[in-house]
Enzyme design. Sequence first.
Site, short mmCIF file in Angstrom:
data_model
loop_
_atom_site.label_atom_id
_atom_site.label_comp_id
_atom_site.label_asym_id
_atom_site.label_seq_id
_atom_site.Cartn_x
_atom_site.Cartn_y
_atom_site.Cartn_z
N VAL A 237 0.77 -1.16 -0.04
CA VAL A 237 -0.11 -0.10 -0.04
C VAL A 237 1.00 1.32 0.05
CG1 VAL A 237 -1.73 1.44 1.23
CG2 VAL A 237 -1.69 -1.13 1.14
N ALA B 168 4.31 4.02 3.13
CA ALA B 168 3.92 2.78 2.29
C ALA B 168 3.81 1.87 3.48
CB ALA B 168 4.78 2.53 1.21
N LYS B 169 3.28 0.44 3.34
CA LYS B 169 3.42 -0.50 3.97
C LYS B 169 2.96 -1.65 3.37
CE LYS B 169 4.66 -1.17 8.57
NZ LYS B 169 5.51 -0.39 9.27
N GLY B 170 3.33 -2.93 3.79
CA GLY B 170 2.88 -4.14 2.90
C GLY B 170 3.41 -5.18 3.61
N ASP C 165 10.16 -5.11 8.96
CA ASP C 165 9.06 -5.05 9.86
C ASP C 165 8.94 -6.30 10.63
OD1 ASP C 165 6.88 -2.76 10.43
OD2 ASP C 165 5.76 -4.55 10.58
#
Length: 416
Positions: free
Chosen positions: A54, A99-101, A140
């Site tokens: 995302v 962002a992250k995912g 992460d």
Amino acid sequence: MLEASQYYFNQAAKVLDLRPKTIKVLQTPYRVVKVEIVSESRDGDFLHHIGYRVQHDNSRGPMKGGLRYHPKVDEDHAVALASLMTWKTAIVNIPYGGAKGGINCNPEELNDQELDDMTRVFVSHIKEVIGPNLDIPAPDVNTNAKIMGWIMDEYSKYYGFSPGVVTGKPLHLFGSEGRSEATGLGLTFALEFVLKDKKMNFKDITVAMQGFGNVGSNAAKFIHERGGKVVAIGDHKGGVCNREGLDIPAVINWVNEHRTVAGFPGGDPFSSDEVLTWDCDVLIPAALDGVLNEFNARDVKAKIIVEGANGPTTPAADEIFKQRDILVIPDIYANAGGVTVSYFEWAQNIQQFRWELERINNELYKTMSNSYKDIVSTATSKNISLRTAAFVLGIGRVAKATIARSHFKNNKFEEF
Ligand code: NAD
């Protein structure tokens, strides 16, 4: 998580007096990518997973945020965490968006070969939307330097040598000095500024912490080095306490060997959940989200909470802490040391020049100190909590950049 992040956003939006349309623009992610990952299993069969990336906002620079490998990874979770990255990078004023995912999987069931293959297929499916000037992933939950190395290698097969596509890489593969300790060190700096404001010193405080992984163990190490007493630690297997202060280097050695603080011989055992309501001055939640909530917030005894984990405090608990005059140093500032040193790693990769540890740590100190001053002055001038002030600062900076880049210039953000 999504509800909590929206709640905190809305509180700041009220202070900023944002119009509903501006709120929509700021909250909606720029791009949501969902991919099917079919990779090879150890027995020659295939594995099937879903991966997400995302990209929330790029008005202040390329998007930045971690990749998580966990059974709870889904679109909502990634959207919430991606937006928090946008505000976080703006709060510490580094030239990134958010962002992250990650991949919905259970990494405990996968061996290294399967993880490697799954990661490479994921990269091959998102390679067009990531890159050193587009979106730069990082480690992460359940991802690490080794996995970042695989990502760099796979991406470089398509686009040539590209160390700047990902941060948190191994030191011997274009990683940065100081990256692995950065979140714990940044958190310790944040605590130092608060103690200074309260005319206190590390030697005056007792600390309890939940979680002794990357964030918790490094924070404990730096607090211990400065004379603070870490009196209780709880993790996923149990807890250990010592009123005189735990010998942190010895606890670190124990955890390296046993993967848990439970059973450490230099203290007494206790049930891990009790750590959140421990009798101490400073509480550091550094494990999971939502752990401080309406059920335990009234029993918290610490006067200062430093949020190492992302989202450890629910909105209901946050209100209770305000009523009880407990000072909360919010996650989007307190744990921003990691992304800050990721930025230094990226800068070194792009310059093809190495910085020494002293320079990294001095720059990290400066960044944490400047944003602390910005947050406190916003909180004081608007009479709001540090959390709301941090969101106001981050959202205000992003809104200002968004409007400056657009051809709609009818919003005023001069004061932020
Ligand atoms: P980690 O995997 O290294 O450590 C997690 C720790 O939490 C371990 O000690 C584990 O035992 C403990 N834990 C797990 N389940 C628990 C439970 N039920 N009760 C008590 N303890 C439990 O993870 P980390 O990198 O230290 O990250 C911790 C938190 O900090 C996460 O919320 C992460 O998103 C956040 N964070 C990490 C970084 C970073 O640079 N690593 C940066 C910003 C935010």
